[in-house]
Each structure stands twice: as C-alpha cells, then as structure tokens.
Scaffold this motif. Structure first.
Motif, PDB file in Angstrom:
ATOM      1  N   LYS A   1      53.492 -22.576  71.700  1.00  0.00           N
ATOM      2  CA  LYS A   1      52.879 -23.217  70.531  1.00  0.00           C
ATOM      3  C   LYS A   1      51.440 -23.622  70.821  1.00  0.00           C
ATOM      4  O   LYS A   1      50.574 -23.561  69.940  1.00  0.00           O
TER       5      LYS A   1
ATOM      6  N   GLY B   1      52.475 -16.240  59.986  1.00  0.00           N
ATOM      7  CA  GLY B   1      53.682 -17.053  60.106  1.00  0.00           C
ATOM      8  C   GLY B   1      54.252 -17.140  61.505  1.00  0.00           C
ATOM      9  O   GLY B   1      55.231 -17.872  61.741  1.00  0.00           O
TER      10      GLY B   1
ATOM     11  N   LYS C   1      53.157 -18.560  64.092  1.00  0.00           N
ATOM     12  CA  LYS C   1      52.960 -19.851  64.759  1.00  0.00           C
ATOM     13  C   LYS C   1      54.148 -20.798  64.580  1.00  0.00           C
ATOM     14  O   LYS C   1      54.318 -21.733  65.351  1.00  0.00           O
ATOM     15  N   LYS C   2      54.977 -20.525  63.573  1.00  0.00           N
ATOM     16  CA  LYS C   2      56.148 -21.383  63.347  1.00  0.00           C
ATOM     17  C   LYS C   2      57.226 -21.163  64.407  1.00  0.00           C
ATOM     18  O   LYS C   2      58.096 -22.006  64.596  1.00  0.00           O
TER      19      LYS C   2
ATOM     20  N   GLU D   1      59.859 -19.345  64.449  1.00  0.00           N
ATOM     21  CA  GLU D   1      61.174 -19.504  63.835  1.00  0.00           C
ATOM     22  C   GLU D   1      62.266 -18.886  64.702  1.00  0.00           C
ATOM     23  O   GLU D   1      62.111 -17.784  65.230  1.00  0.00           O
TER      24      GLU D   1
END
Length: 522
Positions: free
Chosen positions: A366, A381, A383-384, A386
């Motif tokens: 992160k 997306g 960076k999330k 998931e």
C-alpha cells in the motif's frame, strides 16, 4: 525516609533510580508496590523500558511507572472519551463565539498541557500554579479582548465541562487530590524530573509521600527550564532542605568533557537561587568554539543537535540546511518533521527490495502503491488491494498478475515511484550520492533547547539569538535564562559550537566568558 538526589547533566540519574528499583526487587518488593512517576512520558518510557530489560519482567507488572496525569486517569477510572478532545474544543469554540487556536495541540508528553491558545494557556496556568487568573493576565501583557474576554472564556470553559462531565488534564489532578481514598500507597516512591513539577503536581506528590515508606525524589534545579509553563523548582529545594531529608549529589558526568564543563559551570555558578553542587566532567578535553556564523559543512559528518532558545530562530537555518542537502529532523513541540519524507524513503527501499525478488507485506504494498500513478503504473482501482489479507506476503510477479502492477521489474525507483514530490526526489538522490544511510534515523536534530531536554549528541551547535520577549525575561530574571542555555550547552558529549547572533538580541554571557578567558594582557 526521604532522599533527594540531585543529578547534574549526564551523571546517570535514571541509572541510579533503576538501581534503587533493582535493589528493592532483590529484597522482595513487588513491582506493583513501586511507584515511579516522571514529568514527561519520554522519561517514563525510558524508565519502564529499562526496568523490563534489566529485570526480565513483563511491562504490565510495572503498572505504576507513569506520569502523574496518567496516574490520575487510572486511579479515578476516567474513560479517555471523558477527556476533552478536539471535537469538544470545537464545540466549545462555537458556543463561546471565539475560535480557539489549535485545540489539538494539547500534549500528553510533558507534565502539563501545552495550549497554543493564549486564553486556555492562562486559564490552565493559574490553576496549576495556584495563583489567580488576574495575576496571570497581568503578567502576560497585551491580550486581545482584554480581561473581560479572558474571564468570560474561563467561566464558559468551566460550565461547558461541568454540563458534559468532561475533564481536562488539570481537572484530573485536582480531582485525585480531593479524592484521597483513590490515591495508591507504595513501599517505594520515586519522583523523577522533580525540578519541573508545578505547585499542583507537588500537592499530589505530597499525598503520595504520606502513603509511602521510602521516598526518592530526583532532579536538578539547574535544569529547571519550564518555569514559563508553571514549573516551580522552589518546591524541590524546599523539600531538599528540610532537616529530615537526606540529600545526595551524583558527582560524575559521563557526558560532558572538561573544556565544555568549564564553561557550563562558570555560567550556572552565577545563579544564587540554587542548590550548590560539585560534579566532575568526563576525562576528555572536548572542544568549545565560538564561530561568527553557522558553518553548514560541519553537519556533513557526525551526530548533531542544533539548538536555539526559540523556534523561529531555527526557521531560516532549516531552509538553508535543506538547500545544502542535509538529512535532519526538525522538532516542533511533540511533533517531528524530517527534511525528507520518511514515507518516500521507505517506499524507495521497499521498491528496491521488491525488484531484488524479495517479498513485502500488505502494508508495504500500500505504501509503494501510494507513490505510483494509476493507469500508467497501476491498473485503475489496484490501490484498494481488494481480496488481499493482512498476513499475506507479495512478490513482484504476484503483484503484476493479481494486483494490477503494470511496471517492469527493471524500472528504477525514480521512474516507478513517480508521485514522490520532486523536492524529495532531489534530496534523496543527493543524500545517496553522499553515502548518507537513510535506513537509520537522521544524524541531525534541530530543536529548541526545551525540546531537547534529556537528550544528548556528540556535537551541539547552540544559537545565542534571543527573542525580544526572551530578552525581557532575561532582564526580569536572568537566572531562568541561564538555566536554559546551561541545559543546551550540557547536551554536548564532544564538541560545542556557540554561534554569534544574527540579530542584536543575544544571550551574551557565554561569549563574554570566552572573551574574558582569551583577553591578552599587556
């Protein structure tokens, strides 16, 4: 039995106090029966870390190694949500019709709160000093809105806390002093940094003394530099000079060398309202010099403290140090600001670790992703992260195949971490070329003398500039000012550089002493 231990600079006061703890534990005293209270959280952490390391016991056993405010919080069973928070100060501001400055700048690090707001500062000061609000108002000088506004805020502040069952730092001490049944008893009571305690804190200490069998109070009146905030060193001297009190002085400094010691003692011996004491220097010559201006090239090697009596005198030199490419930490209050973003440095090393084929944690992923632009370096997306779990490890191939990394493994950090600010990039490149070890904390600390209390460094550069308010204080009580500069001087283990002022407002006694010693007689 009560003993007051005077610990001049570098004489091992904490070591001495921990040896007392060690002796008591060896004789069967339980850790819970030892109260060790200090003025600052930093000193408390040093004490408890030393106890855990030396005595091989878990931290939880030393539950009474804490500050006096922390003792009050614990003994009164106050939930932290009942302590004034940022939102509470904001609400109070709205109700009173006055925007309180920086209400979040209330620090638990020292023995009393540090309010940026002048009104709350005066309101707290008269309470911890046992004076009156009007007396503090008169001493402060000009205050916008005058006495009526200050009195209104004081009255409103009391009402606000009472209606919401809220406490501030000072309320806790008052309440514990009044609720004597909740004050604990100890076989051994140790009070450290006693020279900085306020009159209010001394009232609580006296209650603890009544409930303790052996009492050790340690400090150094010559280093009492928090009088402006409410510290009352005379309370220490009163107790030290009672006929029933045993006094001792730690005589050997393990920090201050001979030449620096000579100037330090010459300065502090000018003070009359002090406990006379003799302490010996470390048996090395050391260096003290008196340059006409700051020489930034001196900072290229070694460990340094750059000190001034007020923070704004450090602003320009901090800017010059950045332009010179120096890696340092600037201390402001309880906060520390590195000259280069520590996150950027950590991201750089983490990226290089990833390129070497090593695995990194989710937190590290992160961090580096925060410095990589979406679309060019990462899929939108990504960076999330998931689906990723906290305990998982990630290598380069996994990040590319499962978590949207678009960069090639041969991409250097300069290219990959394109969101690092340009000034940080320039600084990191410069520091690496100069072989600065960025994996360690900076060698250089820039701080006010008050912020460096308890610290030390091989080399100290001391600015002699003073503010006009500081000079007014010097004319009012020169002894207080001498203590501040004495404390700054005695941080040095090898070299002390006392720099001439850039303005016409100077604490000149140190340089005057040098002129006396070097004057040629014909």
């Amino acid at each position: 039995m009560m003993e007051v231990i005077f610990g001049p600079p570098g004489t091992g006061k904490t070591t001495t106090l921990l040896s007392i703890v060690e002796e008591e534990l060896a004789h069967g005293t339980r850790p819970v029966d030892i109260g060790y209270f200090s003025f600052t959280k930093k000193a408390t952490r040093v004490a408890i870390d030393g106890a855990v390391r030396l005595f091989d016991k878990p931290r939880k056993e030393f539950q009474y190694f804490r500050t006096l405010h922390s003792l009050a919080l614990r003994s009164l069973h106050i939930d932290r949500t009942a302590v004034m928070q940022d939102d509470d100060y904001t609400e109070f501001s709205n109700l009173i019709g006055y925007n309180i400055k920086n209400p979040d700048n209330v620090s638990w690090e020292i023995g009393y709160p540090s309010y940026e707001d002048p009104y709350l500062s005066l309101i707290d000061k008269y309470r911890i000093k046992y004076t009156s609000l009007y007396q503090e108002f008169k001493e402060y000088g000009h205050l916008e809105g005058g006495w009526k506004k200050l009195e209104k805020i004081d009255r409103g502040y009391k009402e606000f806390k009472a209606k919401r069952d809220l406490y501030d730092f000072t309320d806790m001490l008052y309440n514990l002093i009044e609720d004597e049944e909740k004050i604990p008893s100890f076989k051994v009571l140790i009070i450290d940094e006693a020279q900085d305690l306020s009159k209010l804190q001394w009232k609580l200490v006296d209650k603890l003394i009544e409930r303790s069998e052996k009492i050790y109070i340690a400090g150094d009146d010559d280093q009492a530099i928090f009088g402006w905030a409410g510290g009352d060193v005379q309370e220490l001297l009163i107790r030290a000079n009672r006929p029933s009190t045993r006094k001792s002085v730690l005589h050997q400094s393990h920090r201050v060398p001979i030449d620096i010691h000579s100037y330090c003692t010459a300065l502090i011996n000018r003070n009359k309202k002090r406990q006379p004491k003799v302490w010996k220097p470390r048996q090395e010559k050391g260096l003290i010099d008196f340059p006409a201006q700051v020489n930034l090239s001196l900072f290229d090697k070694g460990q340094w403290l750059l000190l001034a009596s007020t923070g704004y005198h450090l602003d320009k030199i901090s800017t010059d140090m950045k332009q010179h490419g120096l890696y340092f930490i600037r201390r402001k209050g309880t906060n520390e600001f590195p000259s280069v973003s520590s996150d950027a440095i950590n991201a750089m090393y983490t990226w290089e670790k990833l390129r070497e084929g090593k695995e990194i944690s989710l937190e590290e992923v992160k961090l580096i992703y925060s410095y990589i632009s979406s679309k060019t370096g990462l899929k939108w997306g990504a960076k999330k992260m998931e689906g990723a779990l906290d305990h998982e490890k990630f290598n380069f191939e996994r990040l590319k195949s499962q978590h949207g990394l678009l960069l090639a493994p041969h991409a250097p950090w300069l290219t990959a971490l394109d969101r690092i600010k340009e000034r940080d990039v320039r600084m990191i490149k410069s520091l690496l070329l100069r072989n600065e070890d960025l994996t360690k904390p900076p060698r250089i600390i820039v701080s006010t003398i008050h912020g460096a209390k308890g610290g030390e460094a091989d080399n100290v550069m001391l600015l002699t500039d003073m503010s006009r308010k500081g000079m007014d204080g010097y004319y009012k009580d020169s002894e207080e000012t001498r203590k501040v500069f004495y404390t700054g001087m005695t941080r040095a283990k090898k070299e002390l550089h006392v720099v001439a002022p850039e303005t016409d407002i100077e604490f000149g006694e140190i340089r005057y002493e040098h002129q006396k010693r070097t004057q040629i007689s014909y």
